[in-house]
Enzyme design. Structure first.
Site, mmCIF file in Angstrom:
data_model
loop_
_atom_site.group_PDB
_atom_site.id
_atom_site.type_symbol
_atom_site.label_atom_id
_atom_site.label_comp_id
_atom_site.label_asym_id
_atom_site.label_seq_id
_atom_site.Cartn_x
_atom_site.Cartn_y
_atom_site.Cartn_z
ATOM 1 N N HIS A 98 3.220 -0.413 14.810
ATOM 2 C CA HIS A 98 3.666 -0.224 13.430
ATOM 3 C C HIS A 98 3.544 -1.550 12.678
ATOM 4 O O HIS A 98 3.713 -2.625 13.245
ATOM 5 C CB HIS A 98 5.112 0.271 13.413
ATOM 6 C CG HIS A 98 5.567 0.739 12.064
ATOM 7 N ND1 HIS A 98 5.957 -0.136 11.070
ATOM 8 C CD2 HIS A 98 5.679 1.977 11.529
ATOM 9 C CE1 HIS A 98 6.298 0.548 10.003
ATOM 10 N NE2 HIS A 98 6.128 1.831 10.247
ATOM 11 N N GLU A 172 -0.938 4.599 8.290
ATOM 12 C CA GLU A 172 0.223 4.265 7.468
ATOM 13 C C GLU A 172 -0.085 3.019 6.651
ATOM 14 O O GLU A 172 0.204 1.893 7.081
ATOM 15 C CB GLU A 172 1.448 4.020 8.351
ATOM 16 C CG GLU A 172 1.925 5.231 9.119
ATOM 17 C CD GLU A 172 3.315 5.020 9.689
ATOM 18 O OE1 GLU A 172 4.218 5.802 9.357
ATOM 19 O OE2 GLU A 172 3.502 4.053 10.447
#
Length: 257
Positions: A98, A172
């Site tokens: 992430h 993302e």
């Protein structure tokens, strides 16, 4: 691993006590029953609540995961969590790479690659996050940046259900995530997901989109070619929001069948 029509999941990040996470899981289990047709649901709680949430959801249709895990199976890695430990606590999915991990905790393409292989080695599903900054977007480099991250993470892995077929990739974009993120335009998502599909095709389990996903724009995002699911943050932190996203997924699957 069965390939579902859609994956829809959420990470709680650093929110919720054990009691709140378990209450969420109990409500979710009661509402989804035997599952959502055509959708695989997953929840990634904080590590402190993983075992208890997995106990509530275990044996049901909602998978659980862990937000990070080390590439080594054990050893002198103070403060870290291994993939075997995550699996022992009930995790089926390992979130890897992430942007917050990359920015604040030194995650690199190399450690992402090692963690993907650790997850696969123990039969778990790697959820590999990728995405570009606003600066990269502004100069038109989104596709090359994301393809480079994915190649670094997955290059050299074998095809099939024990390799690439088990991997999930979540696009993302950094400029879209978080409280101050900007919701993407469908064409921005389409450019990257189209490139991912063209490069990796059906070899990868699914390509998910995450970043400023809401109950209002989820249906539009799911209609973007190449998007095989959603990875959602704050819009799913209340169980009612997540349930609405699952209903949106079910309607999408029904419309496509």
């Amino acid at each position: 691993m069965r390939r579902p029509e859609l994956w829809i999941g959420t990470s709680f990040k650093m929110t919720k006590t054990r009691a709140l996470a378990v209450a969420y899981a109990r409500r979710l289990r009661a509402e989804v029953g035997a599952g959502v047709p055509g959708v695989t649901a997953f929840v990634i709680p904080p590590a402190t609540a993983l075992a208890e949430v997995s106990d509530v959801l275990g044996g049901g249709p909602v998978l659980t995961g862990v937000q990070n895990a080390h590439w080594e199976d054990g050893g002198a890695w103070t403060g870290e969590l291994s993939v075997p430990q995550a699996a022992d606590a009930g995790a089926r999915i390992v979130e890897i790479g992430h942007s917050e991990r990359r920015t604040h905790f030194g995650e690199t393409d190399e450690t992402v690659r090692l963690k993907v292989r650790a997850a696969l080695r123990h039969g778990l599903t790697p959820l590999v996050c990728c995405g570009e900054s606003a600066e990269v977007l502004a100069r038109g480099g989104s596709v090359d940046h994301v393809l480079g991250q994915v190649e670094a993470a997955l290059g050299g892995l074998p095809a099939g259900p024990d390799g690439l077929g088990r991997v999930l990739v979540a696009y993302e974009p950094i400029w879209a995530i978080g409280e101050h993120g900007r919701a993407p335009r469908p064409e921005e998502v389409a450019a990257v997901h189209g490139a991912l599909s063209a490069e990796w095709g059906d070899r990868v389990g699914a390509f998910l989109y995450g970043g400023s996903v809401t109950t209002d724009n989820a249906a539009d995002l799911l209609r973007v070619p190449g998007v095989g699911g959603l990875f959602v943050g704050r819009s799913a932190w209340e169980v009612e929001g997540y349930l609405e996203l699952l209903r949106t997924g079910r309607r999408h699957v029904g419309a496509m069948s």
